[in-house]
Design a protein around this motif. Structure first.
Motif, PDB file in Angstrom:
ATOM      1  N   SER A 107       0.835  -1.205   0.000  1.00 20.53           N
ATOM      2  CA  SER A 107       0.000   0.000   0.000  1.00 20.53           C
ATOM      3  C   SER A 107       0.870   1.254   0.000  1.00 20.53           C
ATOM      4  N   ASP A 108       1.961   1.221   0.780  1.00 18.48           N
ATOM      5  CA  ASP A 108       2.862   2.378   0.803  1.00 18.48           C
ATOM      6  C   ASP A 108       3.466   2.621  -0.574  1.00 18.48           C
ATOM      7  N   ALA A 109       3.850   1.538  -1.255  1.00 22.91           N
ATOM      8  CA  ALA A 109       4.443   1.683  -2.584  1.00 22.91           C
ATOM      9  C   ALA A 109       3.424   2.210  -3.594  1.00 22.91           C
ATOM     10  N   GLN A 110       2.199   1.730  -3.487  1.00 21.31           N
ATOM     11  CA  GLN A 110       1.160   2.165  -4.420  1.00 21.31           C
ATOM     12  C   GLN A 110       0.770   3.621  -4.207  1.00 21.31           C
ATOM     13  N   LEU A 111       0.831   4.066  -2.956  1.00 21.53           N
ATOM     14  CA  LEU A 111       0.322   5.392  -2.630  1.00 21.53           C
ATOM     15  C   LEU A 111       1.086   6.492  -3.366  1.00 21.53           C
ATOM     16  N   GLY A 112       2.395   6.327  -3.480  1.00 21.94           N
ATOM     17  CA  GLY A 112       3.184   7.349  -4.174  1.00 21.94           C
ATOM     18  C   GLY A 112       2.752   7.508  -5.623  1.00 21.94           C
ATOM     19  N   ASP A 113       2.614   6.387  -6.342  1.00 21.43           N
ATOM     20  CA  ASP A 113       2.174   6.448  -7.741  1.00 21.43           C
ATOM     21  C   ASP A 113       0.738   6.947  -7.844  1.00 21.43           C
ATOM     22  N   ALA A 114      -0.099   6.537  -6.881  1.00 22.45           N
ATOM     23  CA  ALA A 114      -1.500   6.955  -6.922  1.00 22.45           C
ATOM     24  C   ALA A 114      -1.638   8.462  -6.723  1.00 22.45           C
ATOM     25  N   LEU A 115      -0.814   9.024  -5.860  1.00 20.43           N
ATOM     26  CA  LEU A 115      -0.859  10.475  -5.653  1.00 20.43           C
ATOM     27  C   LEU A 115      -0.440  11.218  -6.918  1.00 20.43           C
ATOM     28  N   ALA A 116       0.580  10.708  -7.599  1.00 17.03           N
ATOM     29  CA  ALA A 116       1.000  11.329  -8.852  1.00 17.03           C
ATOM     30  C   ALA A 116      -0.099  11.222  -9.900  1.00 17.03           C
ATOM     31  N   ALA A 117      -0.759  10.055  -9.946  1.00 17.79           N
ATOM     32  CA  ALA A 117      -1.853   9.866 -10.899  1.00 17.79           C
ATOM     33  C   ALA A 117      -3.019  10.789 -10.572  1.00 17.79           C
ATOM     34  N   GLN A 118      -3.283  10.958  -9.283  1.00 20.67           N
ATOM     35  CA  GLN A 118      -4.379  11.842  -8.885  1.00 20.67           C
ATOM     36  C   GLN A 118      -4.112  13.280  -9.318  1.00 20.67           C
ATOM     37  N   GLN A 119      -2.885  13.746  -9.130  1.00 24.06           N
ATOM     38  CA  GLN A 119      -2.543  15.111  -9.506  1.00 24.06           C
ATOM     39  C   GLN A 119      -2.682  15.307 -11.015  1.00 24.06           C
ATOM     40  N   ALA A 120      -2.194  14.341 -11.793  1.00 21.33           N
ATOM     41  CA  ALA A 120      -2.290  14.451 -13.247  1.00 21.33           C
ATOM     42  C   ALA A 120      -3.747  14.420 -13.700  1.00 21.33           C
ATOM     43  N   ALA A 121      -4.556  13.532 -13.101  1.00 20.84           N
ATOM     44  CA  ALA A 121      -5.957  13.427 -13.484  1.00 20.84           C
ATOM     45  C   ALA A 121      -6.721  14.695 -13.122  1.00 20.84           C
ATOM     46  N   SER A 122      -6.399  15.281 -11.967  1.00 18.90           N
ATOM     47  CA  SER A 122      -7.066  16.517 -11.554  1.00 18.90           C
ATOM     48  C   SER A 122      -6.724  17.658 -12.513  1.00 18.90           C
ATOM     49  N   ASP A 123      -5.446  17.753 -12.898  1.00 19.25           N
ATOM     50  CA  ASP A 123      -5.037  18.796 -13.850  1.00 19.25           C
ATOM     51  C   ASP A 123      -5.733  18.602 -15.193  1.00 19.25           C
ATOM     52  N   ALA A 124      -5.806  17.371 -15.654  1.00 20.05           N
ATOM     53  CA  ALA A 124      -6.453  17.086 -16.932  1.00 20.05           C
ATOM     54  C   ALA A 124      -7.938  17.417 -16.876  1.00 20.05           C
ATOM     55  N   ASP A 125      -8.561  17.135 -15.748  1.00 15.55           N
ATOM     56  CA  ASP A 125      -9.991  17.422 -15.601  1.00 15.55           C
ATOM     57  C   ASP A 125     -10.257  18.926 -15.657  1.00 15.55           C
ATOM     58  N   ARG A 126      -9.436  19.701 -14.947  1.00  8.78           N
ATOM     59  CA  ARG A 126      -9.616  21.144 -14.965  1.00  8.78           C
ATOM     60  C   ARG A 126      -9.375  21.716 -16.373  1.00  8.78           C
ATOM     61  N   LEU A 127      -8.331  21.206 -17.036  1.00  7.66           N
ATOM     62  CA  LEU A 127      -8.024  21.694 -18.381  1.00  7.66           C
ATOM     63  C   LEU A 127      -9.132  21.344 -19.371  1.00  7.66           C
ATOM     64  N   ALA A 128      -9.661  20.140 -19.280  1.00 10.32           N
ATOM     65  CA  ALA A 128     -10.733  19.726 -20.187  1.00 10.32           C
ATOM     66  C   ALA A 128     -11.990  20.567 -19.961  1.00 10.32           C
ATOM     67  N   THR A 129     -12.294  20.841 -18.694  1.00 11.64           N
ATOM     68  CA  THR A 129     -13.471  21.662 -18.391  1.00 11.64           C
ATOM     69  C   THR A 129     -13.299  23.074 -18.953  1.00 11.64           C
ATOM     70  N   THR A 130     -12.106  23.626 -18.781  1.00  9.91           N
ATOM     71  CA  THR A 130     -11.843  24.978 -19.305  1.00  9.91           C
ATOM     72  C   THR A 130     -11.976  25.002 -20.831  1.00  9.91           C
ATOM     73  N   GLN A 131     -11.403  24.001 -21.497  1.00  9.93           N
ATOM     74  CA  GLN A 131     -11.486  23.937 -22.957  1.00  9.93           C
ATOM     75  C   GLN A 131     -12.918  23.720 -23.434  1.00  9.93           C
ATOM     76  N   TYR A 132     -13.665  22.898 -22.690  1.00 13.04           N
ATOM     77  CA  TYR A 132     -15.059  22.653 -23.063  1.00 13.04           C
ATOM     78  C   TYR A 132     -15.880  23.931 -22.948  1.00 13.04           C
ATOM     79  N   LYS A 133     -15.606  24.674 -21.873  1.00 12.52           N
ATOM     80  CA  LYS A 133     -16.326  25.939 -21.665  1.00 12.52           C
ATOM     81  C   LYS A 133     -15.983  26.939 -22.757  1.00 12.52           C
ATOM     82  N   ALA A 134     -14.736  26.878 -23.245  1.00 13.93           N
ATOM     83  CA  ALA A 134     -14.296  27.809 -24.294  1.00 13.93           C
ATOM     84  C   ALA A 134     -14.637  27.314 -25.690  1.00 13.93           C
TER      85      ALA A 134
END
Length: 506
Positions: A407-434
């Motif tokens: 679980s400790d090993a997975q958590l590091g990669d999962a946090l990185a994945a979460q950050q990337a997914a959150s950034d992608a979600d915000r960017l997609a929403t902004t582009q969709y709105k535009a």
């Protein structure tokens, strides 16, 4: 004086006869259980390979208040409440009391016994039997009062072994009660952690509802500008309804989990409604203690209980062997016996008796041998149960520590994945709105972000659940001291070779 000499000679002849009978019985009995034995031995930790899976990490054993590490006062209060009112614990305590009562009964068999009795009998005696005139054919009232005493010499230790077996069973029952307590503590902590998981997932689901509402508003604006159609509107509506349903489902699961906690507390379901949201922390750093396999023997109550049962059946085997030898019971009685009431309290009504009673098994059609075979079979079963319990305990600790490290090993990669997914979600929403991308891209990014958030929440909750299970696998703060304080447990704390030799002692 002559009468006293005669009585002394009679007693001496009786004792000589008893010794002769005993000597003959010993020779006969020793041959009766020849060939009946067991070669089973309890496993020792050093026999099992654990050094790679359970390395020495200079950690600490859990303390009795191991739940304090999570910093949640409500959890500690819930466990304390359960210890006071749980029917499961009451059942365990009742079993301990029953086992202790059995040991007291067995102890009584090793001590002298004194009884008093009085009988009043109205009887017509036969005119043609042993009773002579003037009592023959007449009705008489017989008064008899006796004070009797008896003592089993227990030359072969049968009663003493029965006592030791009962004491060991009582110790096993006490360890069983600790198993129940630890299981209850662990169940409450894990269910409470599950409640925390559900609240965390509900937060994520509620955030998802907010994101879907935003997408719905953006879609409505795009439709007004001719960029989207009713298909996108219906899709946005469906996704929003699905997200809201997810929140409702989690609310139901939260309520059910509260009811489960109430049941674990031994209370009605309304008690669960008063349980507030958990505030669990991360907990202590996870490191295994040194000398783990050996010290685990006295820190896991299930292992301790299994060891005491091996000890109990060891003494039962000795008890069964003693059955092949004669029993000698000394008894004495003194009292008054008279016809009628007038002479009952006179010196002439005195009666007394004294002497040994010898029981010698000669031919029992193999009953004693079968009984001894059964005891050895129970011994083999108890040894196998102990060995399986030890193996399961070591495997449980190794499994939990491996899962925590994973679980400790997975958590590091999962946090990185979460950050990337959150950034992608915000960017997609902004582009969709535009008007730079379509709704499908936004929904895909949103689902990816949702999955990443849930993965982080589940990883954190899983790790804490594994940490709770590790504390339980390490004994939850239990420490067995009974082997050092109980003098009847001479085999329970002994090495396997000593257990084996103790069983085959006679």
């Amino acid at each position: 004086m002559n009468a006293q000499t005669s009585r002394a000679n009679t007693v001496a002849r009786t004792l000589k006869l008893g010794v002769s009978v005993i000597s003959f019985a010993v020779l006969a009995a020793c041959a009766n259980y020849a060939g009946i034995h067991s070669d089973k031995q309890i496993d020792q930790p050093q026999q099992l390979e654990t050094s790679r899976s359970l390395p020495q990490e200079q950690g600490h054993w859990p303390s009795a208040d191991w739940v304090d590490q999570f910093g949640d006062a409500q959890l500690k209060a819930l466990i304390a409440e359960a210890l006071q009112g749980s029917p499961t614990l009451e059942q365990a305590r009742a079993r301990v009391a029953r086992a202790q009562a059995y040991s007291e009964t067995a102890k009584a068999g090793t001590l002298p016994r004194v009884d008093a009795s009085y009988t009043l009998t109205r009887q017509q005696f036969s005119s043609t039997a042993l009773i002579p005139p003037p009592y023959a054919g007449s009705w008489q009232t017989e008064n008899k009062g006796l004070l009797t005493a008896s003592y089993d010499l227990d030359l072969w230790g049968k009663n003493r072994e029965a006592l030791r077996a009962a004491v060991s069973e009582a110790s096993a029952s006490e360890a069983d009660a600790e198993v129940v307590r630890l299981t209850l503590d662990t169940s409450i902590a894990r269910t409470y952690n599950e409640l925390a998981r559900l609240y965390a997932l509900r937060d994520i689901a509620q955030q998802e509802v907010a994101r879907r509402e935003q997408i719905e508003r953006i879609t409505a604006g795009r439709i007004a500008n001719g960029l989207d159609t009713e298909v996108e509107r219906k899709t946005a509506d469906a996704n929003l309804s699905t997200s809201r349903a997810r929140v409702s489902a989690l609310d139901g699961s939260i309520l059910s989990t509260r009811y489960q906690l109430a049941a674990l507390l031994g209370k009605g379901p309304d008690r669960g409604l008063a349980i507030t949201r958990p505030t669990l922390g991360v907990g202590d750093d996870v490191r295994l203690p040194d000398n783990l396999p050996a010290d685990l023997l006295s820190r896991r109550p299930d292992i301790v209980a299994a060891r005491w049962r091996v000890d109990a059946i060891t003494h039962e085997v000795k008890e069964a062997k003693a059955e092949f030898y004669p029993d000698i019971n000394l008894s004495a009685a003194i009292g008054l016996d008279a016809f009628g009431f007038g002479r009952f309290l006179s010196a002439a009504s005195r009666t007394a008796s004294v002497g040994p009673a010898i029981h010698l098994p000669i031919f029992d059609a193999g009953e004693l041998r079968a009984q001894l075979k059964g005891r050895y079979a129970e011994f083999d079963y108890a040894v196998a149960t102990y060995n399986q319990t030890l193996i399961g305990a070591l495997s449980g600790v190794a499994t939990q520590i491996a899962q925590i490290r994973s679980s400790d090993a997975q958590l590091g990669d999962a946090l990185a994945a979460q950050q990337a997914a959150s950034d992608a979600d915000r960017l997609a929403t902004t582009q969709y709105k535009a008007g730079l991308t379509n709704q499908l891209t936004v929904l895909n990014a949103d689902v990816t972000a949702l999955n990443a958030d849930e993965a982080i929440a589940n990883l954190k909750m899983n790790r804490r659940d594994q940490q709770i299970q590790l504390a339980s696998a390490l004994g939850g703060g239990y420490v067995d001291t009974s082997a050092q304080t109980d003098h009847h447990a001479d085999v329970a704390a002994a090495p396997a070779s000593q257990v084996k030799s103790a069983v085959a002692a006679r």
